[in-house]
Design an enzyme around this catalytic site. Sequence first.
Site, PDB file in Angstrom:
ATOM      1  N   LYS A 187       0.850  -1.208   0.000  1.00  0.00           N
ATOM      2  CA  LYS A 187       0.000   0.000   0.000  1.00  0.00           C
ATOM      3  C   LYS A 187       0.883   1.255   0.000  1.00  0.00           C
ATOM      4  O   LYS A 187       0.582   2.238  -0.677  1.00  0.00           O
ATOM      5  CB  LYS A 187      -0.929  -0.002   1.214  1.00  0.00           C
ATOM      6  CG  LYS A 187      -1.708   1.303   1.432  1.00  0.00           C
ATOM      7  CD  LYS A 187      -2.617   1.604   0.282  1.00  0.00           C
ATOM      8  CE  LYS A 187      -3.553   2.766   0.378  1.00  0.00           C
ATOM      9  NZ  LYS A 187      -3.370   3.898   1.206  1.00  0.00           N
ATOM     10  N   ASN A 191       0.966   4.168  -2.844  1.00  0.00           N
ATOM     11  CA  ASN A 191       0.844   5.610  -2.615  1.00  0.00           C
ATOM     12  C   ASN A 191       2.014   6.368  -3.235  1.00  0.00           C
ATOM     13  O   ASN A 191       1.844   7.458  -3.771  1.00  0.00           O
ATOM     14  CB  ASN A 191       0.764   5.911  -1.115  1.00  0.00           C
ATOM     15  CG  ASN A 191      -0.614   5.623  -0.549  1.00  0.00           C
ATOM     16  OD1 ASN A 191      -1.320   4.789  -1.075  1.00  0.00           O
ATOM     17  ND2 ASN A 191      -0.980   6.296   0.512  1.00  0.00           N
TER      18      ASN A 191
HETATM   19  N1  NAP Z   1      -9.006   9.401   4.115  1.00  0.00           N
HETATM   20  C1  NAP Z   1      -8.584   8.592   3.163  1.00  0.00           C
HETATM   21  O1  NAP Z   1      -8.760   8.815   1.948  1.00  0.00           O
HETATM   22  C2  NAP Z   1      -7.859   7.338   3.536  1.00  0.00           C
HETATM   23  C3  NAP Z   1      -7.567   6.403   2.553  1.00  0.00           C
HETATM   24  C4  NAP Z   1      -6.960   5.219   2.913  1.00  0.00           C
HETATM   25  C5  NAP Z   1      -6.632   4.999   4.224  1.00  0.00           C
HETATM   26  N2  NAP Z   1      -6.902   5.939   5.184  1.00  0.00           N
HETATM   27  C6  NAP Z   1      -6.542   5.627   6.560  1.00  0.00           C
HETATM   28  O2  NAP Z   1      -7.700   5.171   7.233  1.00  0.00           O
HETATM   29  C7  NAP Z   1      -7.636   5.528   8.615  1.00  0.00           C
HETATM   30  C8  NAP Z   1      -8.878   6.315   8.987  1.00  0.00           C
HETATM   31  O3  NAP Z   1      -8.907   7.510   8.206  1.00  0.00           O
HETATM   32  P1  NAP Z   1     -10.032   8.623   8.395  1.00  0.00           P
HETATM   33  O4  NAP Z   1      -9.671   9.734   7.470  1.00  0.00           O
HETATM   34  O5  NAP Z   1     -11.376   7.996   8.288  1.00  0.00           O
HETATM   35  O6  NAP Z   1      -9.925   9.051   9.924  1.00  0.00           O
HETATM   36  P2  NAP Z   1      -8.745   9.805  10.739  1.00  0.00           P
HETATM   37  O7  NAP Z   1      -9.056  11.261  10.745  1.00  0.00           O
HETATM   38  O8  NAP Z   1      -7.409   9.367  10.283  1.00  0.00           O
HETATM   39  O9  NAP Z   1      -8.992   9.220  12.216  1.00  0.00           O
HETATM   40  C9  NAP Z   1     -10.134   9.546  12.964  1.00  0.00           C
HETATM   41  C10 NAP Z   1     -10.585   8.334  13.766  1.00  0.00           C
HETATM   42  O10 NAP Z   1      -9.531   7.912  14.654  1.00  0.00           O
HETATM   43  C11 NAP Z   1     -10.080   7.823  15.979  1.00  0.00           C
HETATM   44  N3  NAP Z   1      -9.034   8.048  16.960  1.00  0.00           N
HETATM   45  C12 NAP Z   1      -8.093   8.989  16.961  1.00  0.00           C
HETATM   46  N4  NAP Z   1      -7.296   8.872  18.028  1.00  0.00           N
HETATM   47  C13 NAP Z   1      -7.773   7.814  18.737  1.00  0.00           C
HETATM   48  C14 NAP Z   1      -7.358   7.162  19.923  1.00  0.00           C
HETATM   49  N5  NAP Z   1      -6.289   7.583  20.625  1.00  0.00           N
HETATM   50  N6  NAP Z   1      -8.065   6.098  20.363  1.00  0.00           N
HETATM   51  C15 NAP Z   1      -9.135   5.666  19.647  1.00  0.00           C
HETATM   52  N7  NAP Z   1      -9.565   6.215  18.508  1.00  0.00           N
HETATM   53  C16 NAP Z   1      -8.884   7.281  18.060  1.00  0.00           C
HETATM   54  C17 NAP Z   1     -11.132   8.892  15.986  1.00  0.00           C
HETATM   55  O11 NAP Z   1     -12.004   8.692  17.072  1.00  0.00           O
HETATM   56  P3  NAP Z   1     -12.788   9.947  17.722  1.00  0.00           P
HETATM   57  O12 NAP Z   1     -14.002  10.142  16.870  1.00  0.00           O
HETATM   58  O13 NAP Z   1     -13.092   9.499  19.088  1.00  0.00           O
HETATM   59  O14 NAP Z   1     -11.860  11.123  17.682  1.00  0.00           O
HETATM   60  C18 NAP Z   1     -11.787   8.663  14.650  1.00  0.00           C
HETATM   61  O15 NAP Z   1     -12.639   7.541  14.644  1.00  0.00           O
HETATM   62  C19 NAP Z   1      -6.330   6.316   8.784  1.00  0.00           C
HETATM   63  O16 NAP Z   1      -5.317   5.462   9.196  1.00  0.00           O
HETATM   64  C20 NAP Z   1      -6.047   6.808   7.380  1.00  0.00           C
HETATM   65  O17 NAP Z   1      -4.685   7.067   7.158  1.00  0.00           O
HETATM   66  C21 NAP Z   1      -7.518   7.086   4.866  1.00  0.00           C
END
Ligand code: NAP
Length: 483
Positions: A187, A191
């Site tokens: 992955k 990227n």
């Molecule tokens: N965005 C994209 O296009 C994309 C594509 C592929 C992969 N990803 C990956 O997928 C994952 C999720 O991405 P995202 O953009 O949906 O969200 P994100 O902004 O990366 O993460 C937010 C999430 O993480 C939780 N979180 C943060 N700190 C935490 C902690 N200490 N303990 C428990 N939960 C915690 C948050 O919970 P709360 O609501 O409680 O804050 C929320 O559910 C990431 O690793 C990202 O890199 C993203």
Amino acid sequence: MSEIEPSANIGVVGLAVMGSNLARNLASREGNTVAVYNRTTAKTDALLEAHPEAGFVHTATVQEFADSLQKPRTAIIMVKAGRPTDAVIDELCEVFEAGDVIVDGGNSLFTDTIRREKAVRETGINFVGCGISGGEEGALKGPSLMPGGSVEGYKTLGPILSTIAAVAEGEPCVTHVGTDGAGHFVKMVHNGIEYADMQLIGEAYDLIRQGTGASPAQIADIFGKWNDGELNSYLIEITAEVLRQTDAETGKALVDVIVDQAGAKGTGAWTVQTALDLGIPVSGIAEAVFARSLSSKPKQRAVTGDLPGPSASAVDDAEAFIEDVRLALFASKIVAYSQGFDLIVQGAEEYDWDIKKGDIAAIWRGGCIIRAQFLNRITDAYADEPDLVALLSAPYFREALTAAQDGWRRVVVAAAQSGIPAPAFSSSLAYYDGLRAERLPAALVQGQRDFFGAHTYKRTDKEGTFHTLWSGDRSEVTAEDTH
Ligand SMILES: NC(=O)c1ccc[n+]([C@@H]2O[C@H](COP(=O)([O-])OP(=O)(O)OC[C@H]3O[C@@H](n4cnc5c(N)ncnc54)[C@H](OP(=O)(O)O)[C@@H]3O)[C@@H](O)[C@H]2O)c1
């Protein structure tokens, strides 16, 4: 123990944009009941309210989450990479048991995944680091999935992932990439290639715009046409859409009101750092990462903007130039993918993963950001020759490069003469010429190294390792090999 019935066959932890969309995707597939959990319960409440059709099982604590899952439990974590992911894994390990499966679907660094897999495996729980590509739309409608981890973990997980993955030419875009961190490694390289692909497209746009004076809307039409040919891909398609977009407030092309400083979340830099560690030239990807860095240096750009450059564009025949740019784009793209696959091959060797290169190209054909028609050609190339040493030497790519190289060279010359930066185009061409070269100036570098550091050298005409007595009588002696 809570009184909760274990009614869900899969769970999702982390309900931000990716997690909630993936949970909805899972819930929409026949036979799935999805338990959802988020640190902040308000997010879980909001998801259930917005999507009653999904039939989610609401859980407010990690214990409730575990209790709601049928055994062996399977949970996909979609939280911020890094410490949050470690925190959630620790929480789940407290309430899960041997045989359960924890999947990290975030963008974790593969070395973290290797560490986590080892630690979690000691508890008897299976840990799978799964690369997920496709952004929020992919998560909802069908992403490209790159799971690593144990074969045993994949037995439970594989059938579920196959139902939610994108489908390309009738096949789900998922395969068990390899053990422990293999999925996140692949992955990461995906990227990195995405960075290169986007930079190359950006350079093509800039060359046409500055070189011929075409408007964004006209360039959108050019990209639209290119998308019907060998460049057909998601990124070319969305580029045309972005270029065609008009800003409602000013009436200008949107691209002209967007600040020209590109952001990055770090996976491109990881790819380059890993490539440096493994000694693999991924120059196209590196140029793309550096080009974003350069763009994001407003202070430097402010004091260097008046440095001298050529007074006029060196392009005289706009139509011919645009065709050359198309050829240069395709050739440079081949280089970027070839370099990316070199990195995968070296990573597999270093970390002992049995990665099927053709399968990787196949699962990138749908769902993910770099999906492109020509990935079929990569799959074919590895099917014909599984141990292919350089992708660009495969017959299809050799032919494509032969057809493109004159135009590619003309574009790099025109870019330099016109003062239009084209770092990825030109470094890809230099890489191509480097690989082609019968003799490289590395011989001189070895001579220099021997001169100042007695680093020794090999000779072309006999076996052994040699050193010239530079500070003495400059005769040659045989030496210990010190590289
Ligand atoms: N965005 C994209 O296009 C994309 C594509 C592929 C992969 N990803 C990956 O997928 C994952 C999720 O991405 P995202 O953009 O949906 O969200 P994100 O902004 O990366 O993460 C937010 C999430 O993480 C939780 N979180 C943060 N700190 C935490 C902690 N200490 N303990 C428990 N939960 C915690 C948050 O919970 P709360 O609501 O409680 O804050 C929320 O559910 C990431 O690793 C990202 O890199 C993203």
